[in-house]
Enzyme design. Sequence first.
Site, mmCIF file in Angstrom:
data_model
loop_
_atom_site.group_PDB
_atom_site.id
_atom_site.type_symbol
_atom_site.label_atom_id
_atom_site.label_comp_id
_atom_site.label_asym_id
_atom_site.label_seq_id
_atom_site.Cartn_x
_atom_site.Cartn_y
_atom_site.Cartn_z
ATOM 1 N N ASN A 48 0.862 -1.176 0.000
ATOM 2 C CA ASN A 48 0.000 0.000 0.000
ATOM 3 C C ASN A 48 0.901 1.229 0.000
ATOM 4 O O ASN A 48 1.508 1.556 1.022
ATOM 5 C CB ASN A 48 -0.908 0.002 1.231
ATOM 6 C CG ASN A 48 -1.765 1.251 1.313
ATOM 7 O OD1 ASN A 48 -1.748 2.100 0.420
ATOM 8 N ND2 ASN A 48 -2.532 1.368 2.381
ATOM 9 N N ASN A 100 -9.843 -1.710 -0.295
ATOM 10 C CA ASN A 100 -10.405 -3.035 -0.600
ATOM 11 C C ASN A 100 -9.889 -3.625 -1.914
ATOM 12 O O ASN A 100 -10.400 -4.648 -2.366
ATOM 13 C CB ASN A 100 -11.936 -3.014 -0.609
ATOM 14 C CG ASN A 100 -12.521 -2.980 0.791
ATOM 15 O OD1 ASN A 100 -12.007 -3.642 1.697
ATOM 16 N ND2 ASN A 100 -13.574 -2.211 0.985
ATOM 17 N N ASP A 109 -1.518 -2.530 9.403
ATOM 18 C CA ASP A 109 -2.350 -3.703 9.690
ATOM 19 C C ASP A 109 -3.625 -3.745 8.854
ATOM 20 O O ASP A 109 -4.213 -4.805 8.670
ATOM 21 C CB ASP A 109 -2.698 -3.719 11.185
ATOM 22 C CG ASP A 109 -1.452 -3.827 12.051
ATOM 23 O OD1 ASP A 109 -0.710 -4.803 11.882
ATOM 24 O OD2 ASP A 109 -1.219 -2.925 12.870
#
Length: 560
Positions: free
Chosen positions: A160, A196, A219
């Site tokens: 990410n 997502n 996380d």
Amino acid sequence: MEKAASDADPSRQRNGFVGALYGEFTDTLDDGVRYSVSLTESALTIQKISALPGRTKVVFNLSDCVGCRARRGPDSADVGAYFTAYFYPFKRRWMSAGMTRQRVEQCFRVALVQDPLVNLQEAERWARAIRDASVLQAPRRDGVVYTELQRPCRTMILVNPHSGRGQALQLFTGHIQGMLTEASVPYTLVITEHQNHARELVKKADLSQWDALVIMSGDGLLYEVINGLMEREDWQEAIQTPLGILPGGSGNALAASVHHYSQSPPAWNEELLLSCGFMLCKGLVCSLDLVSIHLASRQRLFSFLSLAWGFVADVDIESEKYRHVGAIRFLMGTLVRLASLRVYQGRLAYLPAKDATKKGKASTKVNCSNTTQQGSLCSSLSCSLVPNTSPKQSQKCTNLNSNTITNSSNQAATKKRPEVQSDAGTEALVDSLLPGLDQPIPEGWTVVKEQDFVLVLAVYQSHLAEDLWAAPSAMGNDGLIHLIYVTAGISRPALLRLFLAMEKGTHLECGCPHLVYQKVRALRLEPISAQGMITVDGEMVEYGPVQAQIHPGLARLISG
């Protein structure tokens, strides 16, 4: 001057297994400097050959070795070949106290004969022997059952780029990419593009192409991946795919926990990243507990870290505006929230774990049939089903070698097969301890009287952030939910002292009368206050009644 192929080279005669692999090689920069190198099943020993007495000997433990590679010389005029071993031993920090893993590279030139191919074969023989021996010497904890990643391990790494301070991709290329090359780990890098994205990707992916899924983020990305796996029709097999974590976010709770479980000295920031990268390269896998969480809307989620309501959830969500400063955002959020401390009214009930030690203020155990103060808190022995499932029965993880390693004379108990229920050709994981929200609490549960809370935190890993040791006794696969709650009446200075003590894991020993700690198997929380926030693994979810149950060893985690 190199010897001809026909010459009888004494070092070549010595290069072979005679109790240990032994050879003599030259320095990569100076052919006049020679080393004797010996390899045993546990160590690589290097000694400089010198006419002077007291030759220095250096011993590298193979448990610290991630790989070894052989290569030809840099140009065609060089008939020699080279092999390089890569170690990450614990060494003293340069600028502060304590020990941390640091990279050490040992390279040798093989020039036994004038034939470059023969020299390369010898270098490859040594590289292969060092790799094979180092695999068997991965650091292991007593009493823990391990499996090993398949080698070569085909790895999907999900990054990410916006996590933490937005540096996850740079951290990967700067610290992890080279380590994976050293360990000969083939990988495919996937950059997530939106929220997502990872969940959708793993839900549809052909997992037979991958031996491990690794997250380089905070996380939240692992939360997406786990729920994506559990939403698959073949969830029973999919959730057995080994998962890895590389810290690239703000909190990095699971990474800090995995590092703690490895019994390594404390580490933060890049040192923590290096530790997790090292464990990924060593390739040991152990079980990971997951918690099934039900919301009032009948949505079901799976969690690996925590369920929070009140102060902790408020700080987590409200500190998002400080994300650009990194992990210090939580300190800033804590100070802001302390300045205007909130309390929340609600009801709490839980199923205590048998033989679990209780700390803090005692709770009241009730029989549901004799109490009238439980409100709509409830439980039952029925199950709540997941509507998405299809029937893959095999519990064998095809991504793992068949050998199981137990570093203890006492074999650990075999993990129980997850309880499932079939309905119209589909299968769903059963939450046998949980009810619908309108059912009464079964006997054996403890009900906390309706009151005002500052926070309720259910955590199943040792750390809540890199510097928050929330559940010192948690192991990630102990089959327990560690329930911590703080009741109203605690002063701001006392609450601040609790969180400062949590940095060292001593908060449960401070004797605070408002702090309660219980080890439980399931719990039910019903907020009465009209406004508030609930988080699962740091992600905000629907506000309202929530219940949770632990599923021991449901997933697999690359760990140490």
